[in-house]
Design a protein around this motif. Structure first.
Motif, short mmCIF file in Angstrom:
data_model
loop_
_atom_site.label_atom_id
_atom_site.label_comp_id
_atom_site.label_asym_id
_atom_site.label_seq_id
_atom_site.Cartn_x
_atom_site.Cartn_y
_atom_site.Cartn_z
N ASP A 11 15.04 -23.69 8.66
CA ASP A 11 13.74 -23.98 8.09
C ASP A 11 13.26 -25.30 8.67
OD1 ASP A 11 15.19 -25.88 6.69
OD2 ASP A 11 14.29 -25.42 4.76
N THR A 12 12.02 -25.63 8.42
CA THR A 12 11.44 -26.82 9.03
C THR A 12 10.38 -27.42 8.13
OG1 THR A 12 10.38 -27.70 11.02
CG2 THR A 12 9.68 -25.52 10.31
N ALA A 13 10.14 -28.70 8.32
CA ALA A 13 9.05 -29.39 7.64
C ALA A 13 7.97 -29.77 8.65
CB ALA A 13 9.59 -30.63 6.93
N ASP A 14 7.97 -29.07 9.78
CA ASP A 14 7.07 -29.39 10.89
C ASP A 14 6.53 -28.09 11.47
OD1 ASP A 14 5.87 -30.26 13.24
OD2 ASP A 14 7.62 -31.30 13.98
N VAL A 15 5.21 -27.99 11.64
CA VAL A 15 4.63 -26.76 12.19
C VAL A 15 4.91 -26.59 13.67
CG1 VAL A 15 2.77 -26.58 10.49
CG2 VAL A 15 2.37 -27.82 12.62
N ARG A 16 5.36 -27.65 14.34
CA ARG A 16 5.58 -27.58 15.78
C ARG A 16 6.98 -27.09 16.16
NH1 ARG A 16 2.61 -31.96 14.53
NH2 ARG A 16 4.41 -33.31 14.37
N SER A 17 7.85 -26.91 15.17
CA SER A 17 9.20 -26.43 15.48
C SER A 17 9.65 -25.45 14.40
CB SER A 17 10.17 -27.61 15.56
OG SER A 17 10.31 -28.22 14.29
N GLY A 18 10.67 -24.69 14.73
CA GLY A 18 11.22 -23.75 13.76
C GLY A 18 10.44 -22.46 13.67
N PRO A 19 10.62 -21.76 12.55
CA PRO A 19 9.99 -20.44 12.39
C PRO A 19 8.47 -20.52 12.41
CG PRO A 19 11.50 -20.94 10.58
CD PRO A 19 11.38 -22.17 11.39
N GLU A 20 7.87 -19.39 12.76
CA GLU A 20 6.41 -19.29 12.74
C GLU A 20 5.91 -19.39 11.30
OE1 GLU A 20 3.09 -16.00 14.00
OE2 GLU A 20 4.89 -16.20 15.23
N VAL A 21 4.79 -20.05 11.11
CA VAL A 21 4.20 -20.23 9.78
C VAL A 21 3.60 -18.93 9.29
CG1 VAL A 21 2.37 -21.42 8.48
CG2 VAL A 21 3.73 -22.68 10.17
N SER A 22 3.96 -18.53 8.09
CA SER A 22 3.40 -17.33 7.47
C SER A 22 1.96 -17.60 7.04
CB SER A 22 4.22 -16.96 6.22
OG SER A 22 3.54 -16.02 5.44
#
Length: 181
Positions: A11-22
């Motif tokens: 999981d991530t707290a950053d939109v630039r890394s990790g899973p795609e934002v739902s």
């Protein structure tokens, strides 16, 4: 095994890394990140004749599904800003429910579990009112609560008001936090 734990589903707290934002979390996406700052706990709530300062760290993260995971840690501060020890912790989930509706589920080690329902007031502010409050026998007696969150000039600001049995809502705690990530 040595070193940090690597989870198979990040999981991530950053939109630039990790899973795609739902798409489901777009209405609460401005909260995503890590926030740090200071706040004030009402002296009346703390059993004191003066308000008390605290430091706080909050993380809103996602794993690609339709909710934000929420974690908050606070610590007491002395009048001169020194850390005096740990204080309130919470964890839970922000669950967008359609256009502007949102639910917030919060649990604390004090024995209080809170479920809030509310709406987005603007694209960067949310007002939530308690729907269900459950508590252990030794938890603080809370019969109603309201939370207001907003991002103002880049800072996350919030206020929590609570009521006990036969008492009106009164300010409990508030803070101003800056995004650190």
């Amino acid at each position: 095994m040595t070193g940090p734990t690597e989870l198979p589903v990040p999981d991530t707290a950053d939109v630039r890394s990790g899973p795609e934002v739902s798409e489901e979390i777009l209405s609460v996406l401005p909260l995503l990140g890590e926030w740090h700052g200071e706040g004030v706990l009402s002296g009346a709530v703390a059993g004191s004749d003066q308000d008390l300062r605290f430091g706080q760290w909050i993380r809103f993260g996602h794993d690609g599904r339709g909710f934000l995971a929420y974690e908050s840690r606070t610590w007491r501060l002395t009048d001169d800003g020194r850390i005096a020890g740990p204080d309130v912790r919470e964890s839970g989930f922000w669950r967008p429910r359609g256009n502007d509706d949102v639910e917030l589920l919060v649990a604390s080690p004090d024995g209080l579990v809170e479920i809030y329902v509310g709406t987005a007031r603007t694209t960067t502010s949310w007002e939530l009112t308690s729907d269900v409050l459950a508590r252990t026998p030794d938890a603080p007696e809370v019969t109603r609560a309201v939370r207001l969150y907003g991002i103002v000039e880049g800072a996350l600001m919030y206020a929590i008001d609570r009521a006990g049995a036969d008492e009106p809502l009164r300010p409990t705690m508030s803070a101003r936090l800056e995004r650190i990530r």
